[in-house]
Design an enzyme around this catalytic site. Structure first.
Site, PDB file in Angstrom:
ATOM      1  CB  THR A  17      19.191  29.983  -9.027  1.00 31.58           C
ATOM      2  OG1 THR A  17      18.424  30.955 -11.074  1.00 31.58           O
ATOM      3  CG2 THR A  17      19.231  31.212  -8.426  1.00 31.58           C
ATOM      4  CG  HIS A  70       4.762  33.782 -20.897  1.00 30.24           C
ATOM      5  ND1 HIS A  70       3.811  34.682 -21.989  1.00 30.24           N
ATOM      6  CD2 HIS A  70       5.503  34.871 -20.554  1.00 30.24           C
ATOM      7  CE1 HIS A  70       4.027  35.529 -22.124  1.00 30.24           C
ATOM      8  NE2 HIS A  70       4.798  35.713 -20.962  1.00 30.24           N
ATOM      9  CG  HIS A  72       8.546  33.551 -22.453  1.00 30.55           C
ATOM     10  ND1 HIS A  72       7.642  33.162 -23.621  1.00 30.55           N
ATOM     11  CD2 HIS A  72       8.983  34.176 -22.068  1.00 30.55           C
ATOM     12  CE1 HIS A  72       7.399  34.002 -23.555  1.00 30.55           C
ATOM     13  NE2 HIS A  72       7.869  35.254 -22.965  1.00 30.55           N
ATOM     14  NE  ARG A 111      14.195  27.310 -18.527  1.00 33.38           N
ATOM     15  CZ  ARG A 111      12.785  28.053 -18.711  1.00 33.38           C
ATOM     16  NH1 ARG A 111      12.706  29.358 -17.924  1.00 33.38           N
ATOM     17  NH2 ARG A 111      12.078  27.972 -19.324  1.00 33.38           N
ATOM     18  NE  ARG A 170      23.890  32.701 -18.514  1.00 31.62           N
ATOM     19  CZ  ARG A 170      25.002  33.573 -18.844  1.00 31.62           C
ATOM     20  NH1 ARG A 170      25.576  34.130 -20.404  1.00 31.62           N
ATOM     21  NH2 ARG A 170      26.033  34.243 -17.967  1.00 31.62           N
ATOM     22  CD  GLN A 189      15.771  26.750 -10.109  1.00 29.42           C
ATOM     23  OE1 GLN A 189      16.917  27.615  -9.999  1.00 29.42           O
ATOM     24  NE2 GLN A 189      15.476  25.755 -10.042  1.00 29.42           N
ATOM     25  CG  PHE A 190      18.325  34.293 -14.557  1.00 28.99           C
ATOM     26  CD1 PHE A 190      16.793  35.151 -13.699  1.00 28.99           C
ATOM     27  CD2 PHE A 190      18.938  34.898 -14.716  1.00 28.99           C
ATOM     28  CE1 PHE A 190      16.545  36.246 -14.501  1.00 28.99           C
ATOM     29  CE2 PHE A 190      18.781  36.029 -15.448  1.00 28.99           C
ATOM     30  CZ  PHE A 190      17.644  36.602 -15.970  1.00 28.99           C
TER      31      PHE A 190
END
Length: 153
Positions: A33, A130, A105, A38, A40, A35-36
């Site tokens: 996804t 977070h 985060h 990001r 990286r 969202q995940f």
């Protein structure tokens, strides 16, 4: 669909610390996804990266490793302590929790959290955490990508 056994949509990742990690299909669906993905771009070391550029670990890599270790840990506990009755769904939940624990985060890691807390507090919105944002972003990730998690998940 959400069996903890590996399927044809599971992926093997070559991790520099843990070697080959097999992510089950339900984790792959989350990893794939926006969202995940990001994660990286978010440095695990925050601003310390500017002083120690060799410390280039990011939240994406970290989350994959936590997912792997959490699943391995619970699998070992299940094998060694069968009286705990740890189920496949328990292992699935722990893997997903490990995978998604850092979704909330922002850039520069915990430094961002301090800044965001001050801004939100000044605006009367309370303190920014977070962990709370990870929960909100996880719910958004599930809804936005039409990921089918049953109530038991």
């Amino acid at each position: 669909f959400f069996s903890t056994s590996m399927s044809k949509t599971a992926k093997v990742i070559n991790d520099p610390v843990h070697g080959h990690i097999t992510l089950p299909d339900y984790c792959v669906e989350i990893v794939d996804t926006p969202q995940f993905q990001r994660l990286r771009e978010l440095k695990q070391m925050g601003a310390a990266y500017f002083v120690f550029p060799g410390a280039s670990h990011n939240r994406f890599e970290h989350s994959i490793g936590v997912c792997h270790l959490a699943g391995e840990m619970l699998t070992q506990i299940r094998e060694r302590q069968p009286e705990l009755c740890i189920t496949d769904i328990d292992i699935k939940r722990v893997r997903i929790a490990g995978l998604c624990h850092d979704l909330g985060h922002g850039p520069f890691s915990h430094s961002f959290e301090s800044w965001a807390s001050k801004i939100s507090s000044d605006k009367g919105l309370g303190i920014w955490h977070h962990e709370e944002m990870s929960q909100k972003l996880f719910r958004y990730l599930i809804d936005d990508n039409d990921i089918d998690l049953s109530e038991e998940d």
